[in-house]
Write a protein that holds these residues in place. Structure first.
Motif, mmCIF file in Angstrom:
data_model
loop_
_atom_site.group_PDB
_atom_site.id
_atom_site.type_symbol
_atom_site.label_atom_id
_atom_site.label_comp_id
_atom_site.label_asym_id
_atom_site.label_seq_id
_atom_site.Cartn_x
_atom_site.Cartn_y
_atom_site.Cartn_z
ATOM 1 N N SER A 9 0.838 -1.188 0.000
ATOM 2 C CA SER A 9 0.000 0.000 0.000
ATOM 3 C C SER A 9 0.881 1.249 0.000
ATOM 4 C CB SER A 9 -0.890 -0.034 1.236
ATOM 5 O OG SER A 9 -1.670 1.110 1.284
ATOM 6 N N PRO A 10 1.001 1.911 -1.146
ATOM 7 C CA PRO A 10 1.923 3.044 -1.232
ATOM 8 C C PRO A 10 1.340 4.351 -0.675
ATOM 9 C CG PRO A 10 1.060 2.529 -3.395
ATOM 10 C CD PRO A 10 0.371 1.621 -2.424
ATOM 11 N N LYS A 11 2.206 5.095 -0.004
ATOM 12 C CA LYS A 11 1.793 6.434 0.437
ATOM 13 C C LYS A 11 1.823 7.382 -0.762
ATOM 14 C CE LYS A 11 3.789 5.468 4.902
ATOM 15 N NZ LYS A 11 5.088 5.422 5.547
ATOM 16 N N ASN A 12 2.684 7.050 -1.721
ATOM 17 C CA ASN A 12 2.841 7.876 -2.914
ATOM 18 C C ASN A 12 1.951 7.316 -4.023
ATOM 19 O OD1 ASN A 12 3.675 9.157 -5.212
ATOM 20 N ND2 ASN A 12 5.784 8.420 -5.153
ATOM 21 N N THR A 13 0.994 8.097 -4.500
ATOM 22 C CA THR A 13 0.064 7.590 -5.517
ATOM 23 C C THR A 13 0.731 7.440 -6.886
ATOM 24 O OG1 THR A 13 -0.691 9.833 -5.956
ATOM 25 C CG2 THR A 13 -2.005 8.537 -4.418
ATOM 26 N N SER A 18 3.359 5.657 -7.349
ATOM 27 C CA SER A 18 4.223 4.491 -7.179
ATOM 28 C C SER A 18 4.641 3.871 -8.513
ATOM 29 C CB SER A 18 3.480 3.440 -6.363
ATOM 30 O OG SER A 18 4.128 2.200 -6.460
ATOM 31 N N THR A 65 -2.546 1.792 -7.281
ATOM 32 C CA THR A 65 -3.125 2.439 -6.103
ATOM 33 C C THR A 65 -4.648 2.618 -6.027
ATOM 34 O OG1 THR A 65 -2.521 4.550 -7.052
ATOM 35 C CG2 THR A 65 -1.059 3.680 -5.391
ATOM 36 N N ARG A 122 -7.485 -0.113 -1.017
ATOM 37 C CA ARG A 122 -7.968 -0.360 0.336
ATOM 38 C C ARG A 122 -9.055 -1.431 0.367
ATOM 39 N NH1 ARG A 122 -12.464 3.199 1.662
ATOM 40 N NH2 ARG A 122 -13.269 4.009 -0.299
ATOM 41 N N PRO A 166 2.730 -1.648 4.259
ATOM 42 C CA PRO A 166 2.936 -0.253 3.846
ATOM 43 C C PRO A 166 4.253 -0.055 3.092
ATOM 44 C CG PRO A 166 3.398 -0.512 6.175
ATOM 45 C CD PRO A 166 2.912 -1.853 5.698
ATOM 46 N N SER A 216 6.703 3.204 0.990
ATOM 47 C CA SER A 216 6.840 4.633 0.710
ATOM 48 C C SER A 216 6.276 4.972 -0.670
ATOM 49 C CB SER A 216 8.309 5.040 0.750
ATOM 50 O OG SER A 216 9.004 4.384 -0.287
ATOM 51 N N GLU A 223 10.773 1.566 -2.506
ATOM 52 C CA GLU A 223 9.678 0.609 -2.375
ATOM 53 C C GLU A 223 10.149 -0.816 -2.634
ATOM 54 O OE1 GLU A 223 6.630 1.878 -5.053
ATOM 55 O OE2 GLU A 223 7.886 1.696 -6.820
#
Lengths: 226, 199
Positions: free
Chosen positions: A33-37, A39, A44, A48, A65, A67, A73
């Motif tokens: 699950s990337p914080k950066n869309t 990726s 992305t 969820r 999780p 980055s 990543e």
């Protein structure tokens, strides 16, 4: 073999999983699950909802999780695969890679370093034949993101049926897009598949779109009945 | 007809989609008629006028322990193309030895000698995926790489080729070229490329 599936919820990972299950046991689904869309590696939109997808597939799910920053990543992926391999006693990893050499070489390296098999059952597949196989084999796929001209807002939430495949083939001829979205042109979400115990139902969704880039966000997802 | 040999660990394996089907598709797109079998299922059929020995997954070296399955190669009279694991089998049959060498990369490769399969010397990008390599067999020409680590080899007298990289990635023209060497059907006999999916 016991395999772990790199799982985004998109058509490629679901179809690759379906193929893998015909040969081996898929012991877990792994979603980064990337914080950066933006990726480089990991899909992305609507990620969820992958735990619910795993539930209807009857396969344990791990959400890890990351980055989402290029190369960083990869170390997250390395750690996630190592953890899953230990936790679920994996012999190998399956990916839905079709043509991305960037993705394939990096996952191959990680698997090789960990002594794991690496399977890419869609590797170099003919993209149009693949899309038609999805339709013919009962995969209910919707377009959950568009990111390239001339894919407009009308594509968001559209079912991938025969007419949609025909249109994508036409757009490939005219504009050179990859019909299966391998070049990042589009993202998908799988509502039903032969490997699902029950279909998923979009109960509430919203669209955001600007200048040939948009996302179909599933705000509420339920489980239906057959 | 060109016979494609699957060198993966077992017949109809999950790896077949990755290492065999793309080769079959590229040959068909080049207009060739293609038959396919696992290497344990015997030599190519009589109608075959060429054969391709495919690659395998990195963890899959089972083919290397089964020399008997490839004894037909010695008497085979038609063009042969060995890809990665297939190159190792061909070269070993010709007297070369295997050695450990891992490479997982998409990188440029310099073709250093001309051949009917690869054409004139130039640089091409190639997808490498192997944990073993093989020396240059006696009497074979090195087309790319070095004699100590050949990445493309050719035995002109018997029309046998080995390439360590995977031509199904960005280099399917090599498979078209091989189909032509085998007398493959012209492009107007092209068949639909959807036969690797949906079964």
């Amino acid at each position: 073999m016991r395999l772990g599936m790199l799982f985004s919820g998109g058509k490629d990972s679901v179809y690759a999983c379906h193929r893998a299950q015909a040969h081996h046991e898929v012991a877990c689904l792994l979603t980064l699950s990337p914080k950066n869309t933006e990726s480089y590696m990991f899909h992305t939109p609507n990620i969820r909802h992958t735990p619910l997808m795993a539930e209807v597939m009857g396969i344990p799910h791990v959400m890890w999780p990351t980055s989402g920053i290029e190369e960083e990543e990869l170390s997250d992926l390395d750690g996630a695969i190592a953890w899953c391999a230990g936790e679920y006693g994996l012999d190998g990893i399956v990916t839905g890679a079709i043509a991305s050499v960037y993705q394939a070489t990096r996952v191959q390296r990680i698997c090789h370093a960990q002594g794991l098999w690496c399977f890419n059952p869609l590797w170099q597949a003919d993209q149009v034949a693949y899309l038609r196989a999805l339709v013919n084999e009962g995969f209910d796929v919707i377009i959950s993101g568009v990111f390239a001209y001339p894919l407009d807002e009308a594509w968001l939430g559209r079912r991938l049926d025969s007419a949609a495949v025909d249109r994508l083939v036409e757009l490939r001829s005219r504009y050179g897009i990859n019909p299966s979205g391998e070049g990042g042109e589009l993202e998908t979400f799988v509502l039903d598949a032969p490997c699902y115990r029950a279909p998923l139902v979009v109960e509430e969704a919203s669209r955001t779109y600007h200048a040939y880039a948009g996302v179909y966000r599933i705000d509420r997802l339920g489980v239906g009945t057959r | 007809m060109i016979h494609v040999l699957d060198l993966c660990q077992e017949p109809r394996s999950l790896s077949r989609y990755e290492f065999v089907d793309p080769i079959v598709r590229a040959l068909k797109e080049a207009g060739a008629h293609v038959s396919t079998a696992h290497y344990t299922e015997g030599p190519p059929p009589r109608a075959a006028r060429g054969a391709v020995l495919c690659g395998t997954a990195l963890q899959d070296n089972g083919y290397a322990g089964d020399e008997c399955a490839f004894s037909w190669i010695r008497d085979w009279q038609y063009p042969l193309l060995g890809i990665c694991a297939g190159m190792q089998v061909l070269a070993r049959e010709a007297g070369a030895t295997l050695f450990a060498h891992t490479e997982i990369a998409f990188r440029d490769l310099r073709i250093t000698a001309a051949s009917p399969l690869l054409g004139s010397p130039r640089t091409i990008p190639c997808y490498h995926l192997h944990t073993q390599a093989v020396g240059l067999p006696p009497g074979w020409a090195c087309l790319a790489g070095t004699p100590a680590y050949p990445e493309a080899v050719w035995q002109p007298a018997t029309d046998r080729y080995g390439i360590l990289f995977h031509p199904e990635v960005r280099n399917t023209w090599i498979l078209s070229s091989f189909a032509r060497l085998c007398g493959g059907a012209p492009a107007n006999l092209l068949k639909p490329a959807d036969e690797t999916l949906g079964r």
